[in-house]
Design an enzyme around this catalytic site. Structure first.
Site, PDB file in Angstrom:
ATOM      1  CB  ALA A  95       6.768  -5.700   5.343  1.00 23.97           C
ATOM      2  CE  LYS A 146      21.352   0.241   4.389  1.00 26.79           C
ATOM      3  NZ  LYS A 146      19.928   0.510   4.783  1.00 26.79           N
ATOM      4  CG  ASP A 151       8.186   2.577  -5.531  1.00 31.11           C
ATOM      5  OD1 ASP A 151       9.147   2.669  -4.831  1.00 31.11           O
ATOM      6  OD2 ASP A 151       8.378   2.578  -6.640  1.00 31.11           O
ATOM      7  CE1 TYR A 200      22.853  -1.626   1.768  1.00 32.92           C
ATOM      8  CE2 TYR A 200      24.724  -2.286   2.656  1.00 32.92           C
ATOM      9  CZ  TYR A 200      23.579  -2.226   2.651  1.00 32.92           C
ATOM     10  OH  TYR A 200      22.746  -2.738   3.664  1.00 32.92           O
ATOM     11  CB  THR A 240      17.724 -11.169   3.373  1.00 30.52           C
ATOM     12  OG1 THR A 240      18.766 -10.435   2.528  1.00 30.52           O
ATOM     13  CG2 THR A 240      18.012 -10.997   4.924  1.00 30.52           C
ATOM     14  CD  GLU A 241      13.467 -12.711  -1.579  1.00 29.36           C
ATOM     15  OE1 GLU A 241      13.104 -11.986  -2.302  1.00 29.36           O
ATOM     16  OE2 GLU A 241      12.742 -13.686  -0.975  1.00 29.36           O
TER      17      GLU A 241
HETATM   18  P1  NDP Z   1      15.633  -8.152   0.964  1.00 28.34           P
HETATM   19  O1  NDP Z   1      16.047  -7.855  -0.532  1.00 28.34           O
HETATM   20  O2  NDP Z   1      15.130  -9.577   1.545  1.00 28.34           O
HETATM   21  O3  NDP Z   1      14.345  -7.110   1.298  1.00 28.34           O
HETATM   22  C1  NDP Z   1      14.283  -5.783   0.915  1.00 28.34           C
HETATM   23  C2  NDP Z   1      12.925  -5.488   1.232  1.00 28.34           C
HETATM   24  O4  NDP Z   1      13.028  -3.943   0.749  1.00 28.34           O
HETATM   25  C3  NDP Z   1      11.809  -6.037   0.050  1.00 28.34           C
HETATM   26  O5  NDP Z   1      10.816  -6.319   1.058  1.00 28.34           O
HETATM   27  C4  NDP Z   1      11.526  -5.206  -0.881  1.00 28.34           C
HETATM   28  O6  NDP Z   1      10.314  -5.073  -0.967  1.00 28.34           O
HETATM   29  C5  NDP Z   1      11.771  -3.634  -0.050  1.00 28.34           C
HETATM   30  N1  NDP Z   1      12.182  -2.645  -1.146  1.00 28.34           N
HETATM   31  C6  NDP Z   1      13.030  -2.430  -2.070  1.00 28.34           C
HETATM   32  N2  NDP Z   1      12.980  -1.369  -2.426  1.00 28.34           N
HETATM   33  C7  NDP Z   1      11.794  -0.914  -2.218  1.00 28.34           C
HETATM   34  C8  NDP Z   1      10.839   0.308  -2.668  1.00 28.34           C
HETATM   35  N3  NDP Z   1      11.255   0.986  -3.574  1.00 28.34           N
HETATM   36  N4  NDP Z   1       9.674   0.390  -2.177  1.00 28.34           N
HETATM   37  C9  NDP Z   1       9.445  -0.263  -1.271  1.00 28.34           C
HETATM   38  N5  NDP Z   1      10.180  -1.383  -0.829  1.00 28.34           N
HETATM   39  C10 NDP Z   1      11.250  -1.696  -1.156  1.00 28.34           C
HETATM   40  O7  NDP Z   1      16.929  -7.634   2.133  1.00 28.34           O
HETATM   41  P2  NDP Z   1      17.147  -7.629   3.393  1.00 28.34           P
HETATM   42  O8  NDP Z   1      15.998  -7.961   4.146  1.00 28.34           O
HETATM   43  O9  NDP Z   1      18.337  -8.055   3.782  1.00 28.34           O
HETATM   44  O10 NDP Z   1      17.248  -5.689   3.651  1.00 28.34           O
HETATM   45  C11 NDP Z   1      16.371  -5.207   4.490  1.00 28.34           C
HETATM   46  C12 NDP Z   1      17.250  -4.056   4.981  1.00 28.34           C
HETATM   47  O11 NDP Z   1      18.600  -4.541   5.619  1.00 28.34           O
HETATM   48  C13 NDP Z   1      17.988  -3.206   4.032  1.00 28.34           C
HETATM   49  O12 NDP Z   1      17.929  -1.559   4.237  1.00 28.34           O
HETATM   50  C14 NDP Z   1      19.410  -3.618   3.873  1.00 28.34           C
HETATM   51  O13 NDP Z   1      20.237  -2.581   3.156  1.00 28.34           O
HETATM   52  C15 NDP Z   1      19.489  -3.851   5.367  1.00 28.34           C
HETATM   53  N6  NDP Z   1      20.725  -4.682   5.673  1.00 28.34           N
HETATM   54  C16 NDP Z   1      20.751  -6.045   5.044  1.00 28.34           C
HETATM   55  C17 NDP Z   1      21.916  -6.714   5.589  1.00 28.34           C
HETATM   56  C18 NDP Z   1      22.150  -8.225   4.933  1.00 28.34           C
HETATM   57  O14 NDP Z   1      23.096  -8.785   4.822  1.00 28.34           O
HETATM   58  N7  NDP Z   1      21.008  -8.873   4.164  1.00 28.34           N
HETATM   59  C19 NDP Z   1      23.071  -6.226   6.255  1.00 28.34           C
HETATM   60  C20 NDP Z   1      22.951  -4.969   6.686  1.00 28.34           C
HETATM   61  C21 NDP Z   1      21.757  -4.239   6.305  1.00 28.34           C
HETATM   62  P3  NDP Z   1       9.494  -5.086  -2.431  1.00 28.34           P
HETATM   63  O15 NDP Z   1      10.448  -5.460  -3.456  1.00 28.34           O
HETATM   64  O16 NDP Z   1       8.472  -6.090  -2.478  1.00 28.34           O
HETATM   65  O17 NDP Z   1       9.063  -3.444  -2.851  1.00 28.34           O
END
Ligand code: NDP
Length: 243
Positions: free
Chosen positions: A10, A144, A54, A140, A175-176
């Protein structure tokens, strides 16, 4: 009683947008991630409840069973060694499968007994179009694809419990994600840039909201959401080297 949602990942991107959208609808939201500074800011803005988590920490995930969770948005995820499987490190493979697949299963396992007891609940898994069709991101895409079949199979296993299962498969979203995926600045810059207009995180949050606010008789099973300017598939010929 107001529904309580747990959103993993989130602290940025799609997860953050889902938290905002749900809070705007008046839902209680547990916003989980590792970066507490970001969650605190999101909490101050939206009133969500920040939860340091985590998703790879099995004990912390088991402890989620102590919370009432009516809706789980299994969103935390990442990509590594995208397009370069042969260069993947052991950590690239293990971290990606553990975060995207194993942890998502454990989070669902922790919250499901409460949902089944209450005969009401909703699991929303954030998959990807990379799990539905071939993309040059072997690890990846495999992670998925696992979420795709987990979602379909879980829906069968939960049939009759009153728990809904939705899979949302986004195409490219700004996104990041690509900042995390690549350490090399040149590769990161290349991967971060597309010529088209990408989806915004709020576009995916709209899809999540549609599924979780649909009348109870409706189980939105799968939503595939692409940018208008992105497509997948087709056939390509590439002359083999050395032929
Ligand atoms: P971001 O990198 O912006 O967000 C990823 C989020 O996952 C962060 O909030 C991060 O929080 C969290 N995260 C990663 N590892 C952990 C961990 N070990 N424990 C808890 N939280 C974790 O990417 P997106 O918003 O793009 O990604 C969100 C989802 O959408 C993912 O599942 C991604 O695969 C999917 N997705 C994204 C696409 C895109 O084009 N962006 C396309 C299709 C799917 P923190 O580091 O603070 O823990």
């Amino acid at each position: 009683m107001t529904d309580t949602a747990l959103v993993t990942g989130a602290s940025s991107g799609i997860g953050e947008a889902v938290v905002r959208a749900m809070r705007a609808e008046g839902m209680q939201v547990l916003a989980a991630a590792r970066r507490m500074d970001r969650l605190q800011r999101l909490s101050a803005e939206t009133g969500c409840i920040p939860l340091e988590l985590d998703v790879r920490d099995r004990d912390a995930v088991s402890a989620l069973a102590e919370h009432r969770v009516d809706i789980l948005v299994n969103n935390a995820g990442m990509g590594r060694a995208m397009g370069t499987f042969t260069e993947a490190t052991v950590d690239d493979i293990e971290r990606q499968i553990d975060t995207n697949v194993t942890a998502a299963l454990h989070v669902a396992r922790a919250v499901l007994p409460g949902m089944i007891d209450r005969q009401k609940g909703h699991i929303v898994n954030i998959g990807s179009v990379a799990g539905l069709g071939a993309v040059p991101a072997s690890i990846y895409g495999a992670s998925k694809a696992a979420i795709h079949m987990f979602s379909r199979n879980l829906r069968l296993e939960l049939h009759g419990t009153g728990v809904r299962v939705t899979e949302i498969c986004p195409g490219r979203v700004t996104t990041e994600f690509y900042q995390v995926a690549f350490d090399d600045p040149a590769k990161r810059a290349r991967a971060s840039h597309t010529d088209g207009t990408e989806l915004e995180p709020a576009d995916i949050a709209d899809g999540v909201l549609y599924a979780v606010t649909a009348p109870w008789r409706v189980n939105v099973s799968l939503l595939e959401i692409f940018p208008t300017e992105q497509t997948y598939g087709g056939a390509q010929f590439v002359r083999a080297k050395g032929k």
